[in-house]
Design an enzyme around this catalytic site. Structure first.
Site, PDB file in Angstrom:
ATOM      1  N   LYS A  80      16.723   3.402  -9.023  1.00  0.00           N
ATOM      2  CA  LYS A  80      15.649   4.352  -8.708  1.00  0.00           C
ATOM      3  C   LYS A  80      15.852   5.582  -9.582  1.00  0.00           C
ATOM      4  CE  LYS A  80      12.222   4.600  -5.707  1.00  0.00           C
ATOM      5  NZ  LYS A  80      11.378   3.509  -5.242  1.00  0.00           N
ATOM      6  N   GLY A 181      -4.806   3.723   2.846  1.00  0.00           N
ATOM      7  CA  GLY A 181      -4.839   4.067   1.428  1.00  0.00           C
ATOM      8  C   GLY A 181      -4.843   2.796   0.599  1.00  0.00           C
TER       9      GLY A 181
HETATM   10  P1  NAD Z   1      -1.451   5.734  -0.299  1.00  0.00           P
HETATM   11  O1  NAD Z   1      -1.031   7.129  -0.535  1.00  0.00           O
HETATM   12  O2  NAD Z   1      -2.511   5.123  -1.148  1.00  0.00           O
HETATM   13  O3  NAD Z   1      -1.921   5.542   1.222  1.00  0.00           O
HETATM   14  C1  NAD Z   1      -1.318   6.191   2.300  1.00  0.00           C
HETATM   15  C2  NAD Z   1      -2.433   6.614   3.229  1.00  0.00           C
HETATM   16  O4  NAD Z   1      -1.838   7.158   4.413  1.00  0.00           O
HETATM   17  C3  NAD Z   1      -3.341   7.688   2.650  1.00  0.00           C
HETATM   18  O5  NAD Z   1      -4.685   7.263   2.766  1.00  0.00           O
HETATM   19  C4  NAD Z   1      -3.016   8.917   3.489  1.00  0.00           C
HETATM   20  O6  NAD Z   1      -4.167   9.737   3.664  1.00  0.00           O
HETATM   21  C5  NAD Z   1      -2.588   8.289   4.789  1.00  0.00           C
HETATM   22  N1  NAD Z   1      -1.751   9.131   5.634  1.00  0.00           N
HETATM   23  C6  NAD Z   1      -0.797  10.024   5.268  1.00  0.00           C
HETATM   24  N2  NAD Z   1      -0.252  10.598   6.343  1.00  0.00           N
HETATM   25  C7  NAD Z   1      -0.841  10.037   7.415  1.00  0.00           C
HETATM   26  C8  NAD Z   1      -0.714  10.230   8.821  1.00  0.00           C
HETATM   27  N3  NAD Z   1       0.148  11.089   9.346  1.00  0.00           N
HETATM   28  N4  NAD Z   1      -1.491   9.489   9.645  1.00  0.00           N
HETATM   29  C9  NAD Z   1      -2.387   8.622   9.130  1.00  0.00           C
HETATM   30  N5  NAD Z   1      -2.566   8.417   7.822  1.00  0.00           N
HETATM   31  C10 NAD Z   1      -1.801   9.112   6.969  1.00  0.00           C
HETATM   32  O7  NAD Z   1      -0.095   4.871  -0.370  1.00  0.00           O
HETATM   33  P2  NAD Z   1       0.020   3.293  -0.517  1.00  0.00           P
HETATM   34  O8  NAD Z   1       0.257   2.945  -1.942  1.00  0.00           O
HETATM   35  O9  NAD Z   1      -1.073   2.630   0.239  1.00  0.00           O
HETATM   36  O10 NAD Z   1       1.411   3.044   0.235  1.00  0.00           O
HETATM   37  C11 NAD Z   1       1.488   3.135   1.650  1.00  0.00           C
HETATM   38  C12 NAD Z   1       2.946   3.013   2.081  1.00  0.00           C
HETATM   39  O11 NAD Z   1       3.476   1.763   1.614  1.00  0.00           O
HETATM   40  C13 NAD Z   1       3.861   4.085   1.481  1.00  0.00           C
HETATM   41  O12 NAD Z   1       4.877   4.362   2.423  1.00  0.00           O
HETATM   42  C14 NAD Z   1       4.489   3.383   0.276  1.00  0.00           C
HETATM   43  O13 NAD Z   1       5.759   3.918  -0.048  1.00  0.00           O
HETATM   44  C15 NAD Z   1       4.620   1.977   0.798  1.00  0.00           C
HETATM   45  N6  NAD Z   1       4.633   0.955  -0.258  1.00  0.00           N
HETATM   46  C16 NAD Z   1       3.579   0.846  -1.109  1.00  0.00           C
HETATM   47  C17 NAD Z   1       3.586  -0.130  -2.098  1.00  0.00           C
HETATM   48  C18 NAD Z   1       2.428  -0.292  -3.028  1.00  0.00           C
HETATM   49  O14 NAD Z   1       2.321  -1.350  -3.674  1.00  0.00           O
HETATM   50  N7  NAD Z   1       1.525   0.664  -3.127  1.00  0.00           N
HETATM   51  C19 NAD Z   1       4.675  -1.003  -2.212  1.00  0.00           C
HETATM   52  C20 NAD Z   1       5.751  -0.875  -1.307  1.00  0.00           C
HETATM   53  C21 NAD Z   1       5.708   0.108  -0.328  1.00  0.00           C
END
Ligand code: NAD
Length: 345
Positions: A80, A181
């Site tokens: 990382k 998201g």
């Molecule tokens: P993103 O930022 O696109 O989506 C997260 C969503 O959560 C946003 O729409 C945000 O407005 C919402 N949010 C934030 N705080 C909140 C709360 N308190 N209550 C309700 N909604 C809230 O992120 P993402 O890419 O969709 O990733 C989501 C999670 O999955 C993250 O924790 C990320 O680390 C994890 N993750 C993502 C991926 C990937 O491929 N994108 C891979 C592994 C893990």
């Protein structure tokens, strides 16, 4: 600041502090393990309050990547990188180029990718200095791994539902998704297509409203998601969401979502186990993204082969939940055990 005696230090192979005066780069790269292959893990840009906070994050996250890649059966180790900066105000092309040179100096032992605070455009800038970067897409397609992450969560959820409820028919199954998201919205659409009844929330009320209308789903205020009358809770927003207080409110029998580091403390896993709530270890459920990012590194990218690999997440979940049930242990503990076993061979 201690390194070898740091509570998150876990025999990391290499920890590199990088600085570039002209661009203002202050970065740390942690290579936790390379036994299975080069250490792949995202680059996070975040305004950490201190170097110590950044070090804690990079040590913890790099170890998590080792476990994630081992259980996703990838030829990768865990690494990382973090840059101490506010991505909205301080991130510049010259800072990213300096980061690319730092990555290059490790000769391929560490491969970088997107994480919070970075995007595909940033990876293209880093690529101007090093080939050791993934997540740039293929044949004109976006490098966004979110649809693969969502599909992996969907497969993991079916396996967990079968263990908990004795069937994996998602029709009429009630699922609450926290955060719609990138990943959460894809997951919601897949679950909707499978006939599930959805309860959705997001702090972004406009996007939430559009998606809820599209899918005919119920939308609730962010805090109300923990009280939703559902069978499955899918955390897809942020980490440390599963606190003692939240566990006391949840009605779901299964937890399965994309968010990283969902458990606020290790004790919460025991609490969930004690209450008969099946917790699907997050780093297994959300491995679809790293499976896709690994595949993008190779010239003969084959989307359907990637999808088949993502589907194997369900087999790993099955193995962990069976073992957890047989040994009357939390799946979180069993997952870590299995990862260590895979690293030892
Ligand atoms: P993103 O930022 O696109 O989506 C997260 C969503 O959560 C946003 O729409 C945000 O407005 C919402 N949010 C934030 N705080 C909140 C709360 N308190 N209550 C309700 N909604 C809230 O992120 P993402 O890419 O969709 O990733 C989501 C999670 O999955 C993250 O924790 C990320 O680390 C994890 N993750 C993502 C991926 C990937 O491929 N994108 C891979 C592994 C893990």
């Amino acid at each position: 600041m201690q390194v070898f005696d740091h509570p998150e230090f876990d025999h990391h192979r290499q920890i590199v502090f990088g600085c570039d005066r002209d661009s203002g780069l202050h970065a740390i790269i942690a290579i936790h393990d390379t036994r299975r292959g080069p250490a792949l893990g995202g680059l996070r840009i975040y305004p950490y309050a201190s170097e110590a906070e950044a070090l804690t994050d990079v040590l913890r996250l790099s170890r998590g990547m080792t476990y994630k890649s081992a259980l996703a059966d990838l030829p990768l180790g865990g690494g990382k990188a973090v840059i101490i900066a506010d991505p909205r105000r301080e991130k510049t092309p010259s800072m990213l180029q300096a980061m690319g040179r730092l990555v290059e100096s490790l000769g391929g032992r560490y491969i970088t990718a997107e994480d919070s605070g970075t995007d595909e455009a940033d990876m293209r800038i880093i690529r101007s200095e090093t080939l050791h970067v993934s997540g740039l897409g293929h044949d004109g397609d976006s490098g966004d791994p979110s649809p693969f992450t969502a599909y992996g969560v969907f497969c993991a959820m079916k396996s967990a539902v079968r263990h908990r409820f004795g069937h994996d028919d998602l029709h009429e199954l009630r699922v609450a998704i926290q955060g719609v998201g990138h990943v959460g919205a894809h997951l919601a659409r897949e679950l909707h297509a499978a006939g599930a009844q959805l309860v959705l929330t997001d702090v972004d009320r406009d996007s939430l409203g559009v998606l809820a209308d599209e899918l005919g789903a119920e939308s609730v205020m962010p805090d109300a998601i923990f009280d939703a009358d559902v069978e499955v809770f899918a955390p897809c927003a942020m980490g440390a969401v599963l606190t003692e207080a939240v566990v006391g409110r949840l009605k779901a029998g299964v937890i399965c979502g994309a968010a990283n580091n969902q458990l606020a403390t290790a004790e919460v896993a025991e609490r969930l186990h004690g209450r008969g709530v099946l917790y699907t270890p997050d780093y297994i459920a959300n491995a679809g993204g790293v499976i896709e990012v690994e595949a993008q590194r190779h010239p003969h990218y084959n989307r359907s082969a990637v999808m088949r690999h993502v589907e194997r997440i369900a087999i790993t979940v099955d193995e962990i939940l069976s073992r957890a049930q047989a040994q009357d242990m939390s799946p979180a503990v069993v997952a870590d055990q299995l990862a260590r076993e895979r690293l030892a061979v």
